[in-house]
Design an enzyme around this catalytic site. Structure first.
Site, PDB file in Angstrom:
ATOM      1  N   CYS A  56       0.838  -1.192   0.000  1.00  0.00           N
ATOM      2  CA  CYS A  56       0.000   0.000   0.000  1.00  0.00           C
ATOM      3  C   CYS A  56       0.875   1.243   0.000  1.00  0.00           C
ATOM      4  O   CYS A  56       0.808   2.061   0.922  1.00  0.00           O
ATOM      5  CB  CYS A  56      -0.908  -0.018   1.209  1.00  0.00           C
ATOM      6  SG  CYS A  56      -1.785  -1.572   1.374  1.00  0.00           S
ATOM      7  N   TYR A  77      21.576  -8.345  -4.962  1.00  0.00           N
ATOM      8  CA  TYR A  77      20.950  -7.235  -4.242  1.00  0.00           C
ATOM      9  C   TYR A  77      19.447  -7.213  -4.518  1.00  0.00           C
ATOM     10  O   TYR A  77      18.887  -6.185  -4.886  1.00  0.00           O
ATOM     11  CB  TYR A  77      21.593  -5.895  -4.632  1.00  0.00           C
ATOM     12  CG  TYR A  77      23.094  -5.867  -4.432  1.00  0.00           C
ATOM     13  CD1 TYR A  77      23.632  -5.740  -3.158  1.00  0.00           C
ATOM     14  CD2 TYR A  77      23.960  -5.993  -5.512  1.00  0.00           C
ATOM     15  CE1 TYR A  77      25.004  -5.728  -2.968  1.00  0.00           C
ATOM     16  CE2 TYR A  77      25.330  -5.987  -5.325  1.00  0.00           C
ATOM     17  CZ  TYR A  77      25.847  -5.848  -4.055  1.00  0.00           C
ATOM     18  OH  TYR A  77      27.204  -5.837  -3.873  1.00  0.00           O
TER      19      TYR A  77
HETATM   20  C1  LIG Z   1      29.825  -4.194  -2.072  1.00  0.00           C
HETATM   21  C2  LIG Z   1      31.282  -4.351  -2.210  1.00  0.00           C
HETATM   22  C3  LIG Z   1      31.803  -5.108  -3.251  1.00  0.00           C
HETATM   23  C4  LIG Z   1      30.953  -5.682  -4.355  1.00  0.00           C
HETATM   24  O1  LIG Z   1      30.422  -4.648  -5.121  1.00  0.00           O
HETATM   25  P1  LIG Z   1      29.592  -4.986  -6.473  1.00  0.00           P
HETATM   26  O2  LIG Z   1      29.092  -3.662  -6.903  1.00  0.00           O
HETATM   27  O3  LIG Z   1      28.504  -5.914  -6.060  1.00  0.00           O
HETATM   28  O4  LIG Z   1      30.532  -5.610  -7.425  1.00  0.00           O
HETATM   29  C5  LIG Z   1      33.163  -5.322  -3.274  1.00  0.00           C
HETATM   30  N1  LIG Z   1      33.981  -4.788  -2.330  1.00  0.00           N
HETATM   31  C6  LIG Z   1      33.493  -4.035  -1.319  1.00  0.00           C
HETATM   32  C7  LIG Z   1      34.431  -3.487  -0.319  1.00  0.00           C
HETATM   33  C8  LIG Z   1      32.134  -3.774  -1.228  1.00  0.00           C
HETATM   34  O5  LIG Z   1      31.679  -3.017  -0.250  1.00  0.00           O
END
Ligand SMILES: *Cc1c(COP(=O)(O)O)cnc(C)c1O
Length: 416
Positions: free
Chosen positions: A336, A365
């Site tokens: 909603c 994600y």
């Molecule tokens: C989130 C993150 C990743 C992965 O990032 P992607 O955009 O999913 O490739 C790698 N290293 C660190 C330190 C992160 O915080």
């Protein structure tokens, strides 16, 4: 969608929807392609926070060097599922308890986010040893990206590295292996290479000035995924070739990368069904089972999630089937709130109540960043497309423990 995935999706009983379907052979093929494109001296880690589904981690384990985790929870999860895999533990705000767990687990690397964190680690170390990378927040302009990580609470400014070197001098159990730099998310291969080049040029000078033999630099993840053009995948061959050139000048350096999204986004599908079609002030809306409480990605990233329509020609009702035809439709969920939009004003040939909609690129994600409890709708079920055609599929996850099994039904799904 591959035929095997289509068959699974089309064959799911209505009561199993919404469902997450992970195409494991597709994932395996993809990670193999990534690995094959990288020079030998590049170690590939998978950032578990993108999607830590056990079967996904298991599939990746054979093809990656190890896993990057960003919490004690991820550390325990990965260690339990793939006990032999090397683990790099990064992320801001590690608690003393998490640091102790990392030491006890014998992580392969700890990525240190601040001088304070290094001192804390040193105080907890006892007679153990640990290999660390110092995460540095380089002041480089990363241009237009989906997520800029530099200039925020991540890592430390270069001036603080020297203070860390002083701490390390008094903590022989903590071995400095090199630097970690994760500055941006959403870069395509060419700008990403340019960024790696700048990082390494800076790192060479930094290490050279201090007489440090830099053996390792982790340049992070963030390889771009294009939700508006799903086939436009990150150019791994160009990236790998570029890294090869960058490494040719540095014969003793090991590079590490730790992508998440670009590895698993493509293997996941969020499959649901049209519950209602309505026209509000001349505009068509398709109301779907589920919504952004299962798939928050489009709300979080403010994009339209790409999708495929899987027609279901069975219409058991006595009244006319509501449909939208050759017009733009907004696909919304059951929440909603006007923010529960999965895709806005997308042209469809035909979309009817009862048709299935499979949202693509839902492997990273997606479920794990969604607010599952909002409105208390049932959770999706989870399914995995298996390795070889003809092998039995994963048993379906029961929706509610103890609930009666959904009745068997025959479906008339056709590829149109
Ligand atoms: C989130 C993150 C990743 C992965 O990032 P992607 O955009 O999913 O490739 C790698 N290293 C660190 C330190 C992160 O915080």
């Amino acid at each position: 969608m591959r035929p095997a995935t289509y068959d699974l999706v089309a064959g799911l009983p209505d009561d199993d929807l919404p469902a997450y379907v992970y195409d494991l052979p597709d994932l395996r093929e993809h990670v193999r392609t990534i690995r094959a494109a990288l020079p030998e001296r590049v170690e590939l880690l998978y950032a578990a926070k993108a999607n830590s589904d056990p079967r996904i981690l298991g599939t990746l384990a054979e093809h990656v060097h190890g896993f990057e985790v960003a919490s004690g929870g991820e550390l325990d999860h990965v260690r339990t599922l793939v006990p032999a895999a090397p683990i790099a533990f990064g992320g801001p705000g590690k608690t003393p308890g998490e640091l102790i767990r990392a030491l006890d687990a014998g992580v392969e690397r700890l990525h240190i986010e601040s001088e304070h964190e290094l001192r804390l680690l040193s105080s907890l170390l006892g007679d153990r040893t640990v290999d660390v990378l110092l995460r540095v927040n380089l002041p480089v302009d990363v241009g237009q990206v989906a997520l800029a990580m530099g200039g925020g609470p991540f890592g430390m400014d270069p001036v603080q590295l020297d203070r860390c070197l002083a701490v390390l001098a008094d903590a022989p159990g903590i071995r400095l292996r090199g630097l970690h730099v994760h500055l941006a998310s959403g870069l395509q291969a060419r700008p990403q290479l340019a960024l790696v080049d700048r990082i390494l040029t800076w790192a060479d000078t930094w290490a050279g000035d201090r007489g440090i033999d830099l053996s390792e630099v982790n340049v992070g993840g963030g390889m771009g995924v294009d939700y508006t053009h799903p086939p436009r995948v990150f150019d791994w061959p160009a990236f790998g070739a570029g890294l090869g050139r960058i490494l040719a000048d540095r014969p003793r350096l090991t590079l590490r990368i730790e992508p998440g999204r670009s590895v698993t986004a493509y293997c996941g599908w969020y499959v649901t069904q049209v519950l209602d079609i309505k026209f509000s002030r001349g505009h068509a809306f398709a109301v779907l089972r589920g919504g952004t409480h299962h798939l928050r990605t489009p709300a979080a990233k403010q994009h339209d999630q790409p999708f495929e329509v899987i027609p279901d020609d069975v219409w058991p009702r006595s009244w006319e089937r509501p449909e939208a035809r050759d017009e733009p439709v907004t696909l919304v969920g059951q929440l909603c709130t006007p923010k529960d939009v999965l895709a806005g004003r997308i042209m469809v040939e035909r979309l009817r109540v009862g048709d299935r909609v499979a949202f693509a690129m839902a492997g990273a994600y997606a479920w794990n960043i969604s607010h599952h409890s909002f409105l208390m709708h049932p959770h999706p079920t989870f399914h995995h497309v298996e390795e070889a055609p003809g092998t039995p599929r994963t048993p379906r996850t029961p929706r509610t423990p103890g609930a009666p099994a959904p009745a068997e039904r025959t479906y008339a799904h056709r590829r149109s």
